[in-house]
Enzyme design. Sequence first.
Site, PDB file in Angstrom:
ATOM      1  N   ASP A  16      -6.736  48.344  10.210  1.00  0.00           N
ATOM      2  CA  ASP A  16      -6.972  47.171  11.075  1.00  0.00           C
ATOM      3  C   ASP A  16      -5.684  46.725  11.774  1.00  0.00           C
ATOM      4  O   ASP A  16      -5.329  45.548  11.748  1.00  0.00           O
ATOM      5  CB  ASP A  16      -7.555  46.003  10.262  1.00  0.00           C
ATOM      6  CG  ASP A  16      -8.667  46.422   9.327  1.00  0.00           C
ATOM      7  OD1 ASP A  16      -9.468  47.283   9.735  1.00  0.00           O
ATOM      8  OD2 ASP A  16      -8.745  45.897   8.197  1.00  0.00           O
ATOM      9  N   GLU A 196     -17.954  44.952  15.103  1.00  0.00           N
ATOM     10  CA  GLU A 196     -16.843  44.201  14.510  1.00  0.00           C
ATOM     11  C   GLU A 196     -15.542  44.583  15.199  1.00  0.00           C
ATOM     12  O   GLU A 196     -15.515  45.396  16.127  1.00  0.00           O
ATOM     13  CB  GLU A 196     -16.750  44.477  13.008  1.00  0.00           C
ATOM     14  CG  GLU A 196     -16.391  45.923  12.654  1.00  0.00           C
ATOM     15  CD  GLU A 196     -16.361  46.192  11.160  1.00  0.00           C
ATOM     16  OE1 GLU A 196     -16.879  45.368  10.387  1.00  0.00           O
ATOM     17  OE2 GLU A 196     -15.818  47.251  10.772  1.00  0.00           O
TER      18      GLU A 196
END
Length: 318
Positions: A16, A196
């Site tokens: 991420d 997402e």
Amino acid sequence: MTATRYPNPLITQRADPFIYRHDDGHYYFIASVPEYDRLELRRAPSLEALATAEPYIVWRKPENGPMSALIWAPELHRVDGKWIIYFAAAPSKTIVDGLFQHRMYALECAEDDPLRGRWIERGRIYTQFDSFSLDATTFEHQGKRYYLWAQKDPAIRGNSNLYLCEMENAWRLKGTPVMLSKPELEWETRGFWVNEGPAVIVHGERIFISYSASATDENYCIGLLWADIHSNLMNPASWQKSPTPVFTTSWENRQFGPGHNSFTVNAQGGDVLVYHARNYTEIEGDPLYDPNRHTRIKDLEWDKQGMPVFGVPPADNR
């Protein structure tokens, strides 16, 4: 134009990833750590130097409470002259109805140096639902600041959809959020129904939102939304959605599940794609606890129509 050959992976065991280039020319890096227990920042004068930059722990999760487990997907931003870190956290590792119990939170640092400055917990960011939510980012556009994130709507199938809302300040929303996208296409619903990890980039007369879809294995991939920069971003009808993913697994290059991206710029001002991917598919146990989603970067090109060209994730070179 020859693409830059960046070290690949740039930073190992950091998922991420988010890279912010400050106006002093320095790059700041933040990402999920494999232990999911802290927030680290590193700073370097170049993208390549981030690989060896010293990490500074700026916050650790408490032993108990709503932010005491699974610290995920942090981002570092400048909002109103202060440093802000957005992140998601859960009260435990318990799964309820197939989902973790994450909510979104903000930290603030008013000092110039975010690595050594004091960080203040600004608490939870409340949205229209009290449900699984994560992957927040923020951007300013046409004089307004927006908050963009992923969240579960209890009435819609799947893990999370993408939502947009104006902001009152760095940790409080203003008005009613709107849903921009939900997992509905075949490539968004492999393993899990997921939208997402949104990220924003502006080019020419369009504003783009990239996002990640499907399960976090080799099916994970990046999709794309876009709107005219003069349109009402809070009107879902302003946004178009690519019918196909724009960045996917490369079996030839052994790059699996590229996703959860952000954008930065290189020293010459060219756009750079920041993302994570694994170099194998044989994951033992829960993919969440496999630490080898590595941070990678590559140049982002643009075609003659002003659309981004993500290309193919390049093979490891170190």
